[in-house]
Design a protein around this motif. Structure first.
Motif, PDB file in Angstrom:
ATOM      1  N   UNK A  23       0.816  -0.750  -0.068  1.00  0.00           N
ATOM      2  CA  UNK A  23       0.067   0.443  -0.446  1.00  0.00           C
ATOM      3  C   UNK A  23       0.846   1.339   0.084  1.00  0.00           C
ATOM      4  N   UNK A  24       2.233   1.222   1.053  1.00  0.00           N
ATOM      5  CA  UNK A  24       2.595   2.804   0.485  1.00  0.00           C
ATOM      6  C   UNK A  24       3.509   2.337  -0.563  1.00  0.00           C
ATOM      7  N   UNK A  25       3.856   1.412  -0.840  1.00  0.00           N
ATOM      8  CA  UNK A  25       4.882   2.187  -2.063  1.00  0.00           C
ATOM      9  C   UNK A  25       4.275   2.051  -3.253  1.00  0.00           C
ATOM     10  N   UNK A  26       2.841   1.657  -3.352  1.00  0.00           N
ATOM     11  CA  UNK A  26       1.150   1.768  -4.653  1.00  0.00           C
ATOM     12  C   UNK A  26       1.461   3.318  -4.228  1.00  0.00           C
ATOM     13  N   UNK A  27       1.388   3.722  -3.163  1.00  0.00           N
ATOM     14  CA  UNK A  27       0.787   5.638  -3.101  1.00  0.00           C
ATOM     15  C   UNK A  27       1.571   6.343  -3.923  1.00  0.00           C
ATOM     16  N   UNK A  28       3.044   6.118  -4.039  1.00  0.00           N
ATOM     17  CA  UNK A  28       3.919   6.747  -4.838  1.00  0.00           C
ATOM     18  C   UNK A  28       4.111   6.296  -6.233  1.00  0.00           C
ATOM     19  N   UNK A  29       3.308   6.006  -6.433  1.00  0.00           N
ATOM     20  CA  UNK A  29       2.886   6.110  -8.260  1.00  0.00           C
ATOM     21  C   UNK A  29       1.115   6.773  -8.673  1.00  0.00           C
ATOM     22  N   UNK A  30       0.178   6.436  -7.061  1.00  0.00           N
ATOM     23  CA  UNK A  30      -1.295   6.862  -7.527  1.00  0.00           C
ATOM     24  C   UNK A  30      -0.866   7.716  -7.366  1.00  0.00           C
ATOM     25  N   UNK A  31      -0.803   8.582  -6.219  1.00  0.00           N
ATOM     26  CA  UNK A  31      -0.844   9.973  -5.392  1.00  0.00           C
ATOM     27  C   UNK A  31       0.045  10.753  -6.946  1.00  0.00           C
ATOM     28  N   UNK A  32       1.334  11.151  -7.730  1.00  0.00           N
ATOM     29  CA  UNK A  32       0.569  12.279  -8.539  1.00  0.00           C
ATOM     30  C   UNK A  32       0.242  11.681  -9.383  1.00  0.00           C
ATOM     31  N   UNK A  33      -0.285  10.437 -10.051  1.00  0.00           N
ATOM     32  CA  UNK A  33      -1.026  10.067 -11.292  1.00  0.00           C
ATOM     33  C   UNK A  33      -2.348  10.852 -10.768  1.00  0.00           C
ATOM     34  N   UNK A  34      -2.946  10.165  -9.255  1.00  0.00           N
ATOM     35  CA  UNK A  34      -4.033  11.198  -9.322  1.00  0.00           C
ATOM     36  C   UNK A  34      -4.191  12.560  -9.234  1.00  0.00           C
ATOM     37  N   UNK A  35      -2.661  13.298  -8.782  1.00  0.00           N
ATOM     38  CA  UNK A  35      -2.554  14.221  -8.639  1.00  0.00           C
ATOM     39  C   UNK A  35      -3.032  15.202 -10.003  1.00  0.00           C
ATOM     40  N   UNK A  36      -2.484  14.207 -11.336  1.00  0.00           N
ATOM     41  CA  UNK A  36      -2.837  15.645 -12.602  1.00  0.00           C
ATOM     42  C   UNK A  36      -3.962  15.071 -13.167  1.00  0.00           C
ATOM     43  N   UNK A  37      -4.793  14.201 -13.056  1.00  0.00           N
ATOM     44  CA  UNK A  37      -5.927  13.673 -13.159  1.00  0.00           C
ATOM     45  C   UNK A  37      -6.501  14.518 -12.455  1.00  0.00           C
ATOM     46  N   UNK A  38      -6.874  15.198 -11.418  1.00  0.00           N
ATOM     47  CA  UNK A  38      -7.676  15.862 -10.610  1.00  0.00           C
ATOM     48  C   UNK A  38      -7.075  17.751 -11.045  1.00  0.00           C
ATOM     49  N   UNK A  39      -5.910  17.930 -11.089  1.00  0.00           N
ATOM     50  CA  UNK A  39      -5.467  18.936 -11.790  1.00  0.00           C
ATOM     51  C   UNK A  39      -6.090  19.635 -12.912  1.00  0.00           C
ATOM     52  N   UNK A  40      -6.650  18.862 -14.117  1.00  0.00           N
ATOM     53  CA  UNK A  40      -6.750  18.469 -15.664  1.00  0.00           C
ATOM     54  C   UNK A  40      -7.936  18.822 -15.415  1.00  0.00           C
ATOM     55  N   UNK A  41      -9.252  17.903 -14.401  1.00  0.00           N
ATOM     56  CA  UNK A  41     -10.150  17.953 -14.208  1.00  0.00           C
ATOM     57  C   UNK A  41     -10.676  19.348 -13.969  1.00  0.00           C
ATOM     58  N   UNK A  42     -10.015  20.262 -12.444  1.00  0.00           N
ATOM     59  CA  UNK A  42     -10.753  21.065 -11.988  1.00  0.00           C
ATOM     60  C   UNK A  42     -10.634  22.530 -13.354  1.00  0.00           C
ATOM     61  N   UNK A  43      -9.181  22.277 -14.106  1.00  0.00           N
ATOM     62  CA  UNK A  43      -9.134  23.015 -15.218  1.00  0.00           C
ATOM     63  C   UNK A  43      -9.979  23.012 -16.180  1.00  0.00           C
ATOM     64  N   UNK A  44     -10.453  21.681 -16.359  1.00  0.00           N
ATOM     65  CA  UNK A  44     -11.154  21.582 -17.933  1.00  0.00           C
ATOM     66  C   UNK A  44     -12.355  22.267 -16.999  1.00  0.00           C
ATOM     67  N   UNK A  45     -12.995  22.170 -15.615  1.00  0.00           N
ATOM     68  CA  UNK A  45     -14.247  23.064 -15.132  1.00  0.00           C
ATOM     69  C   UNK A  45     -14.467  24.174 -14.819  1.00  0.00           C
ATOM     70  N   UNK A  46     -13.257  24.934 -14.545  1.00  0.00           N
ATOM     71  CA  UNK A  46     -13.130  26.183 -14.228  1.00  0.00           C
ATOM     72  C   UNK A  46     -12.587  27.212 -15.996  1.00  0.00           C
ATOM     73  N   UNK A  47     -12.834  25.884 -17.273  1.00  0.00           N
ATOM     74  CA  UNK A  47     -12.591  26.358 -18.688  1.00  0.00           C
ATOM     75  C   UNK A  47     -14.094  26.514 -18.701  1.00  0.00           C
TER      76      UNK A  47
END
Length: 70
Positions: A23-47
């Protein structure tokens, strides 16, 4: 937040990390991907909000002058 989460879970790198890591090592992979997807989503909604609520060139400007006869 469901869309960014679903997109992150569908990412091949995340899916491979889920199988190969604890679980801990999975988080190192998951968190940056999830952050990128979340930022893209917020940017699309703001646009979308800017397009919907922003000035529209195809509509005439509202006049602030009093109507005739006032």
């Amino acid at each position: 937040m469901a869309k960014p989460l679903n997109e992150a879970m569908a990412d091949l790198k995340v899916r491979q990390a889920a199988v190969a890591n604890d679980e801990e090592n999975f988080g190192h992979v998951f968190e940056p991907v999830f952050e990128e997807k979340t930022l893209n989503h917020f940017e699309n909604v703001a646009d979308l909000g800017r397009r919907y609520f922003g000035p529209q060139s195809n509509f005439p400007a509202r006049s602030t002058a009093a109507p005739p006869g006032d």
